[in-house]
Scaffold this motif. Structure first.
Motif: not given
Length: 114
Positions: A41-52, A83-99
Motif C-alpha cells: 500500500a502507499p507509504g507502507k512496506e510490502r507484506e506477504l498476504v498468502a502462500t500456497i 478476494m471477497n468482502s474487500l475493505k478500503p484497507e485492502d487497497t494496494a498493488v498486489y504482486y505474485c512471487r515464485l517461492g
C-alpha cells in the motif's frame, strides 16, 4: 527468462470481490514451487498476504483470513487470489512471487473505494 504476469486488479466498492491471476511462463518447474501473493500500500512496506505450497497447503496473513483464498492450477502454470468482502484497507498493488526466488510479477492495482 521466467515471466510472472498478474492481472485482475480493478476499482471495486467495499464489500466487493475480485480474483487476481498470476500466470507463470518460461518455467517448467512451476508445480515444484510455492507461490506467494504480496501487497504494498502507499507509504507502507510490502507484506506477504498468502502462500500456497507445492502440495497445496495454504497460509494467510490474519487480516485476510476468511476473506481471501489462494489457489493454483499446475496445468496452466497459474496461481489465483480470490478476494471477497474487500475493505478500503485492502487497497494496494498486489504482486505474485515464485517461492523465495527473485522472480516477481510487475504488480496489479487493487483499489477498494466507494
Amino acid at each position: 527468462q521466467v515471466q510472472l504476469v498478474e492481472s485482475g486488479g480493478d476499482l471495486v466498492q467495499p464489500g466487493g470481490s475480485l480474483t487476481l491471476s498470476c500466470a507463470v511462463s518460461r518455467f517448467a518447474y512451476f508445480r515444484n514451487f510455492n507461490v506467494n501473493w504480496y501487497r504494498q500500500a502507499p507509504g507502507k512496506e510490502r507484506e506477504l498476504v498468502a502462500t500456497i505450497t507445492n502440495i497445496g497447503s495454504t497460509n494467510y496473513v490474519d487480516s485476510v483470513k476468511g476473506r481471501f483464498t489462494i489457489s493454483r492450477d499446475n496445468f496452466e502454470n497459474t496461481a489465483y487470489l480470490q478476494m471477497n468482502s474487500l475493505k478500503p484497507e485492502d487497497t494496494a498493488v498486489y504482486y505474485c512471487r515464485l517461492g523465495q526466488t527473485e522472480y516477481w510479477g510487475q504488480g496489479t492495482q487493487v483499489t477498494v473505494s466507494s
